[in-house]
Design an enzyme around this catalytic site. Structure first.
Site, PDB file in Angstrom:
ATOM      1  N   GLU A 296      -9.498   6.608   0.781  1.00  0.00           N
ATOM      2  CA  GLU A 296     -10.974   6.959   0.795  1.00  0.00           C
ATOM      3  C   GLU A 296     -10.938   8.383   1.630  1.00  0.00           C
ATOM      4  OE1 GLU A 296     -10.209   2.361   0.733  1.00  0.00           O
ATOM      5  OE2 GLU A 296      -9.501   4.021   2.198  1.00  0.00           O
TER       6      GLU A 296
ATOM      7  N   PRO B 271       6.686   1.938  -0.241  1.00  0.00           N
ATOM      8  CA  PRO B 271       6.076   1.071   0.169  1.00  0.00           C
ATOM      9  C   PRO B 271       4.693   1.834   0.688  1.00  0.00           C
ATOM     10  CG  PRO B 271       7.233   1.669   1.671  1.00  0.00           C
ATOM     11  CD  PRO B 271       7.733   2.983   0.618  1.00  0.00           C
ATOM     12  N   ARG B 272       3.698   0.176   0.225  1.00  0.00           N
ATOM     13  CA  ARG B 272       2.436   0.622   0.943  1.00  0.00           C
ATOM     14  C   ARG B 272       2.293   1.105   2.989  1.00  0.00           C
ATOM     15  NH1 ARG B 272      -2.221   2.968  -0.310  1.00  0.00           N
ATOM     16  NH2 ARG B 272      -4.540   2.164   1.035  1.00  0.00           N
TER      17      ARG B 272
ATOM     18  N   GLU C 117       2.475  11.182   1.924  1.00  0.00           N
ATOM     19  CA  GLU C 117       3.379  11.913   1.126  1.00  0.00           C
ATOM     20  C   GLU C 117       3.297  11.834  -0.707  1.00  0.00           C
ATOM     21  OE1 GLU C 117       6.253  14.669   3.323  1.00  0.00           O
ATOM     22  OE2 GLU C 117       7.400  12.507   3.007  1.00  0.00           O
TER      23      GLU C 117
ATOM     24  N   ASN D  62      -5.774   2.205  -5.747  1.00  0.00           N
ATOM     25  CA  ASN D  62      -6.554   3.349  -6.838  1.00  0.00           C
ATOM     26  C   ASN D  62      -5.177   4.441  -7.995  1.00  0.00           C
ATOM     27  OD1 ASN D  62      -8.574   5.668  -7.939  1.00  0.00           O
ATOM     28  ND2 ASN D  62      -7.437   7.049  -5.715  1.00  0.00           N
ATOM     29  N   PRO D  63      -5.917   3.778  -9.165  1.00  0.00           N
ATOM     30  CA  PRO D  63      -4.986   4.599 -10.230  1.00  0.00           C
ATOM     31  C   PRO D  63      -5.457   6.154 -10.657  1.00  0.00           C
ATOM     32  CG  PRO D  63      -6.685   3.585 -11.686  1.00  0.00           C
ATOM     33  CD  PRO D  63      -7.272   3.482  -9.988  1.00  0.00           C
TER      34      PRO D  63
ATOM     35  N   GLU E 208      -5.672   8.921  -8.809  1.00  0.00           N
ATOM     36  CA  GLU E 208      -5.002   9.600  -7.786  1.00  0.00           C
ATOM     37  C   GLU E 208      -3.610  10.194  -9.178  1.00  0.00           C
ATOM     38  OE1 GLU E 208      -4.127   8.664  -3.772  1.00  0.00           O
ATOM     39  OE2 GLU E 208      -5.582   8.701  -2.976  1.00  0.00           O
TER      40      GLU E 208
END
Length: 652
Positions: free
Chosen positions: A292, A503-504, A543, A568-569, A571
């Site tokens: 965002e 990982p998220r 990162e 989100n794809p 990026e």
């Protein structure tokens, strides 16, 4: 006593009663006076900030609320002179006598009509003289006989003759409508009232523009009166927030120990700050996390160009989002020097009040699906307009809100507008009660690529060498086991393959490392893979841009298992990364629909291993698909002009 004397006595008695009632009603009303900061010098004409006269325009229906503005003006400047144009008839004189105790001087005059002299020319000359003397001249553009809320040409003429700024003013409070041509509002006691001043118009504007500005301000004031009242659900939410304050303080400390908060800025979660508020207008944008925050950067730049004096307050909920904003502040972009970052306070009434008392934003722009009932109510009660950019409401979230609609606060009705990312989201917002919904596309597709430390990128590329790299990005629990099995299968054909798992939630790095029979290096511990190591845990914040640039291909997590939701794809697409995802991407359905056929869908470890093998064996074919995906996006940092216009209208 003759009939004329009796009539005069009755009129005087009525006037005394009316004055007493009006004074009582206005004094017991809790007024909120706010609006464009640039309007305050014009409205108060204080010696230190005077602008040498100003025209105030308000609809005729609000005449009985004019004393509230005058009382505020005299508190700011006791020497303030306010003159108002009144109708040249009995009703006009009565209203003039009614408001006289508040220091309001009347000038009789109406537009000349049908060849009849209504005193308009004389009043116009008097108005010009008053304005040249540096006083306030108030008028009702739709007076004295209407039609209601249709501005006549007198306002435009007065601006052209005097060159004085026009300040549109709207007032609303708990009131009754009288059966007059303008539906005159009679204030009722013990209610809430709002006096809103718009941005001063320095050059003459047309009657249509006067209509637009006054209608917009009046709607905002009316909405604050009607939607700012607390219902049972609002009260329950407030009480719950107070009860949870000790638990929230404990959660802050727990997050601090887990590296999710910063000790020196923990007070911001309670609405406190050490940063002084700059003078002038502040537009508040909230971007929860990295995606965002990245998506609003082009918007910030475009708004800064349009409004060279405006400051921008950006709040985030995560450290990753804060890092994105900090990097932008260090850049030479046009908005960087006027940008302030804060962590958003938790949705507790006391903490939100403290935050709003300090910053006093002109408007709040939320992004995606960050909808907090207490925060939105607090803004509504201060007449701070709230809008949602890139509005996202998945089918699952929409169904949940539908079930709670009878019990939830009037959350969606309180939104001024929603700029939805797609038609499906727009339908969901409309169904939940948002009155103004439009589609301007997904802001995330025009966001700049995620940032990277170039020196570190060069170093890691040299360390990895010619090894192929597969990245599993933003993974969630359960997915890492599938990825580890798929990587093991893929290494049978590509023995030097390096798999990076990001990982998220980086705090899960230790748990992920424990899934493997051998010790896996972790980035957070400054451990790096050697030539014999096949898996590297990238458990650090901010990162992901680095690891996308290192990889030959990438898999987007939170998508293998239901309910999932995806990530989100756009990026990685901006970086020409060859992409795959699981089937459960409901949160980003419009994005994946836009990239239909350009992002591979994976269901299990065997499909994932086969896809990695295919990419490594036919890189040119798959890179062409990645190039096509990037071409499907709008150009970098493109902001829809229509969205900028909507934001300007919201702030005006």
């Amino acid at each position: 006593m003759n009939r004329k004397s009796a009539g005069g006595a009755a009129t005087r008695a009525l006037l005394v009663l009316a004055r007493g009632y009006l004074a009582f009603a206005l004094r017991t009303t809790r007024w909120t006076i706010t609006g464009a900061p640039d309007a305050v010098p014009a409205l108060t004409q204080s010696p230190s900030r005077r602008t040498d006269g100003a025209i105030v325009a308000a609809w005729h229906e609000t005449l009985l609320m004019l004393p509230a503005m005058c009382r505020w003006g005299h508190e700011e400047n006791p020497d303030l002179k306010i003159t108002v144009m009144i109708s040249r008839n009995r009703d006009g004189r009565f209203i003039n006598d009614l408001v006289a105790p508040w220091g309001i001087i009347g000038v009789e005059g109406s537009s000349d009509r049908g060849g009849k002299n209504k005193g308009g020319s004389r009043a116009l000359r008097q108005a010009c003289a008053i304005l040249r003397d540096g006083a306030i001249f108030a008028l009702t553009p739709d007076g004295p006989r209407g039609p209601a809320r249709i501005a006549q040409r007198g306002t435009e003429t007065l601006m052209r003759l005097t060159g004085k700024p026009l300040v549109p003013v709207a007032t609303a409070c708990l009131s009754l409508r009288l059966p007059t041509w303008d539906r005159l509002r009679l204030p009722l006691p013990f209610g809430r009232g709002y006096l809103l001043h718009g941005q001063p118009c320095e050059t003459a504007i047309t009657s249509d523009e006067v209509n637009e500005r006054l209608d917009r301000l009046t709607l905002r004031a009316d909405r604050a009166v009607s939607l700012g009242r607390m219902g049972i659900a609002d009260i329950v939410w407030r009480v719950l927030g107070v009860m949870l304050m000790p638990a929230l303080r404990g959660m802050m400390l727990w997050r601090l120990r887990r590296g999710k908060e910063r000790h020196d800025r923990l007070a911001e979660r309670r609405g406190r700050t050490a940063i002084a508020r700059p003078e002038g207008e502040i537009l508040w944008l909230h971007a929860a996390s990295v995606g965002e925050a990245n998506s609003i950067l082009p918007l910030l730049g475009a708004l800064a160009v349009r409004h060279p004096r405006r400051h921008f307050l950006v709040t985030t909920a995560t450290l990753g989002g804060a890092d994105i904003v900090a990097a932008y502040q260090a850049s030479d972009d046009v908005a960087a020097s006027r940008l302030i970052h804060q962590f958003i306070p938790y949705d507790v009434a006391l903490w939100t009040k403290r935050f709003l008392d300090h910053w006093k934003p002109s408007a709040l722009l939320l992004t995606d699906s960050e909808l907090w009932p207490g925060l939105i109510l607090a803004c509504m009660r201060r007449a701070i307009p709230v809008a949602v950019l890139n509005g996202r409401l998945s089918a699952r979230s929409w169904q949940r809100w539908q079930r709670l609609r009878s019990f939830a606060p009037r959350l969606f009705e309180r939104l001024d507008f929603v700029a939805a990312r797609g038609e499906e989201d727009a339908r969901h917002f409309r169904a939940l009660g948002v009155r103004d919904v439009s589609c301007h596309g997904d802001l995330k597709q025009s966001a700049p690529p995620p940032p990277v430390d170039q020196a570190e990128l060069v170093r890691l590329r040299a360390m990895i060498g010619e090894r192929p790299v597969f990245l599993a990005a933003s993974t969630h629990p359960g997915e890492e086991e599938v990825i580890l099995r798929a990587a093991a299968i893929a290494r049978r054909r590509a023995p030097t393959l390096l798999t990076i798992i990001a990982p998220r939630h980086p705090v899960r790095g230790e748990a992920i490392a424990a899934l493997a029979p051998t010790t896996l290096p972790r980035r957070s511990l400054q451990q790096e893979p050697d030539a014999d190591c096949s898996v590297w845990i990238a458990d650090t914040l901010g990162e992901l841009g680095l690891f996308y640039r290192l990889s030959n291909c990438a898999f987007i997590g939170n998508s293998l298992f239901s309910p999932g939701g995806g990530h989100n794809p756009f990026e990685p697409v901006r970086l020409d990364v060859i992409l795959a995802s699981g089937p459960h991407c409901g949160n980003f359905r419009p994005a994946f629909a836009q990239l239909d056929g350009l992002v591979s869908t994976i269901h299990d470890e065997h499909e994932l291993a086969g896809w990695i093998d295919a990419v490594l064996n036919e890189p040119l074919k798959w890179q062409a698909r990645a190039d096509a995906a990037r071409a499907a996006l709008v150009p970098d940092e493109t902001v829809p002009p229509g969205l900028l216009d909507r934001i300007d209208a919201l702030c005006g």
